[in-house]
Design an enzyme around this catalytic site. Sequence first.
Site, short mmCIF file in Angstrom:
data_model
loop_
_atom_site.label_atom_id
_atom_site.label_comp_id
_atom_site.label_asym_id
_atom_site.label_seq_id
_atom_site.Cartn_x
_atom_site.Cartn_y
_atom_site.Cartn_z
N LYS A 247 56.94 40.29 33.51
CA LYS A 247 55.93 39.31 33.91
C LYS A 247 55.57 38.34 32.79
O LYS A 247 55.33 37.16 33.04
CB LYS A 247 54.67 40.01 34.44
CG LYS A 247 54.89 40.71 35.78
CD LYS A 247 53.60 41.33 36.29
CE LYS A 247 53.84 42.13 37.57
NZ LYS A 247 52.60 42.62 38.17
N ASP B 287 48.54 38.74 41.86
CA ASP B 287 47.98 40.10 41.78
C ASP B 287 46.45 40.10 41.92
O ASP B 287 45.89 40.87 42.71
CB ASP B 287 48.37 40.76 40.45
CG ASP B 287 49.83 41.17 40.40
OD1 ASP B 287 50.40 41.50 41.46
OD2 ASP B 287 50.41 41.15 39.31
N ASN C 198 36.31 48.97 28.05
CA ASN C 198 37.61 49.46 27.58
C ASN C 198 37.43 50.48 26.47
O ASN C 198 36.48 50.42 25.71
CB ASN C 198 38.45 48.29 27.07
CG ASN C 198 39.93 48.64 27.00
OD1 ASN C 198 40.46 49.25 27.94
ND2 ASN C 198 40.59 48.30 25.92
N ARG C 199 38.37 51.44 26.46
CA ARG C 199 38.39 52.45 25.38
C ARG C 199 38.30 51.75 24.02
O ARG C 199 37.52 52.14 23.17
CB ARG C 199 39.69 53.25 25.51
CG ARG C 199 39.90 54.30 24.47
CD ARG C 199 41.08 55.16 24.81
NE ARG C 199 42.33 54.40 24.89
CZ ARG C 199 43.49 54.93 25.27
NH1 ARG C 199 43.56 56.20 25.62
NH2 ARG C 199 44.58 54.18 25.32
N LYS D 69 39.35 45.03 22.34
CA LYS D 69 40.38 44.43 23.20
C LYS D 69 39.73 43.71 24.38
O LYS D 69 40.18 42.63 24.79
CB LYS D 69 41.32 45.54 23.70
CG LYS D 69 42.72 45.08 23.98
CD LYS D 69 43.63 46.29 24.14
CE LYS D 69 44.70 46.01 25.18
NZ LYS D 69 45.47 47.20 25.52
N MET E 67 43.41 50.43 41.09
CA MET E 67 44.54 49.52 41.34
C MET E 67 45.83 50.27 41.61
O MET E 67 46.78 49.70 42.14
CB MET E 67 44.74 48.59 40.14
CG MET E 67 43.69 47.49 40.01
SD MET E 67 44.32 46.23 38.89
CE MET E 67 42.85 45.24 38.65
N GLY F 185 44.91 51.27 45.49
CA GLY F 185 45.36 49.89 45.36
C GLY F 185 46.51 49.49 46.28
O GLY F 185 47.14 48.46 46.04
P1 ATR Z 1 48.55 47.08 32.08
O1 ATR Z 1 49.40 45.94 31.69
O2 ATR Z 1 49.07 47.87 33.25
O3 ATR Z 1 47.11 46.72 32.26
P2 ATR Z 1 48.32 48.02 29.36
O4 ATR Z 1 48.36 46.62 28.88
O5 ATR Z 1 49.18 49.03 28.68
O6 ATR Z 1 48.68 48.15 30.89
O7 ATR Z 1 46.78 48.51 29.32
C1 ATR Z 1 46.44 49.79 29.63
C2 ATR Z 1 44.91 49.88 29.67
O8 ATR Z 1 44.56 51.20 30.05
C3 ATR Z 1 44.23 49.62 28.35
O9 ATR Z 1 43.01 48.99 28.59
C4 ATR Z 1 44.03 51.04 27.78
O10 ATR Z 1 42.97 51.15 26.88
P3 ATR Z 1 43.18 50.74 25.31
O11 ATR Z 1 43.14 49.25 25.28
O12 ATR Z 1 42.05 51.35 24.60
O13 ATR Z 1 44.52 51.30 24.92
C5 ATR Z 1 43.70 51.77 29.06
N1 ATR Z 1 43.96 53.21 29.02
C6 ATR Z 1 45.14 53.84 29.18
N2 ATR Z 1 44.99 55.18 29.12
C7 ATR Z 1 43.68 55.41 28.92
C8 ATR Z 1 42.88 56.59 28.78
N3 ATR Z 1 43.43 57.81 28.83
N4 ATR Z 1 41.56 56.45 28.58
C9 ATR Z 1 41.00 55.22 28.54
N5 ATR Z 1 41.70 54.06 28.67
C10 ATR Z 1 43.01 54.16 28.86
#
Ligand code: ATR
Length: 267
Positions: free
Chosen positions: A67, A106, A153-154, A158, A214, A236
């Site tokens: 993408k 999307d 977000n974790r 970000k 989603m 989703g």
């Molecule tokens: P996508 O393109 O599908 O959105 P991505 O860019 O890899 O995938 O992003 C994944 C998201 O899921 C991120 O916001 C990630 O948090 P971080 O930015 O802190 O890495 C979040 N994420 C994935 N696993 C997680 C978990 N176990 N707990 C909390 N957040 C999680």
Amino acid sequence: MQHFIVIGNPINHSKSPEIHAAFADSVNLPISYQRQFCPNDADSFVAVVNAFFAGGGVGANVTLPFKQIAFDWVKSHGKLSPYAAAAGAVNTLMLVDGKPYGDNTDGRGLVADLLAQNIALSGKQVAIVGAGGATRGAILPILDAGCQLSIYNRTKAKAENLIHALGCDTVRAGSLDELKCADKFDIIINATSATTTGQTLDLGDCRADFAYDMMYGKPSAFLAHFARQGATTSDGYGMLIHQAKLAFEQWTGKTLDLSQVNLAKPS
Ligand code: ATR
């Protein structure tokens, strides 16, 4: 016969051919829609897309991991829709006046699915959990729908960077700890990859009237958390259908009535 493809790697799992075949059937349009594998590099992607359109192809969907590559290619060789520009990602390609046109359906697919489920959006407090590509694609359509948006977000930085990059001053950023003690949301959306990887987010006492994941096709600990509190929940799958509907309508000029589309939700 109009030709379409979905380009990805891997691609065998893609449901798009069945979805678009069912759409085409519902409006009596003869189409062919194929899965197109592509090696995972930009040169191969561009070669595949150019060959497809040179051969008379009408429209291409783009899925992981292409993408962003599609976005870069359209940005330098054609035109992006405002949604693709905001998302930084393209999932729908076509030629307009002989040049590539890239859209991202999307986020509008998500909003369309919520509205189809009679979830009111205007003026509602919406939280998205996650700050990756899935969230980025959803922000503009959610704001367009008149929601008050917060992104948790974790990695809080970000979420802040994403909001800053998009210039969306009205959107709030928070950490997952802040999410746990936030006031009740009207709508909460899981856009993390946690459901796909089988992980459980620590949601504390977070509450919402309506929760949406989603992802689909896997048990969602996220939806289970909110269901335990009596929230209405949705996976989703409808987002998948609605993003495809928007692409199909754009490519073919047809208007779909989903009640006339014969498609069983996979279990
Ligand atoms: P996508 O393109 O599908 O959105 P991505 O860019 O890899 O995938 O992003 C994944 C998201 O899921 C991120 O916001 C990630 O948090 P971080 O930015 O802190 O890495 C979040 N994420 C994935 N696993 C997680 C978990 N176990 N707990 C909390 N957040 C999680």
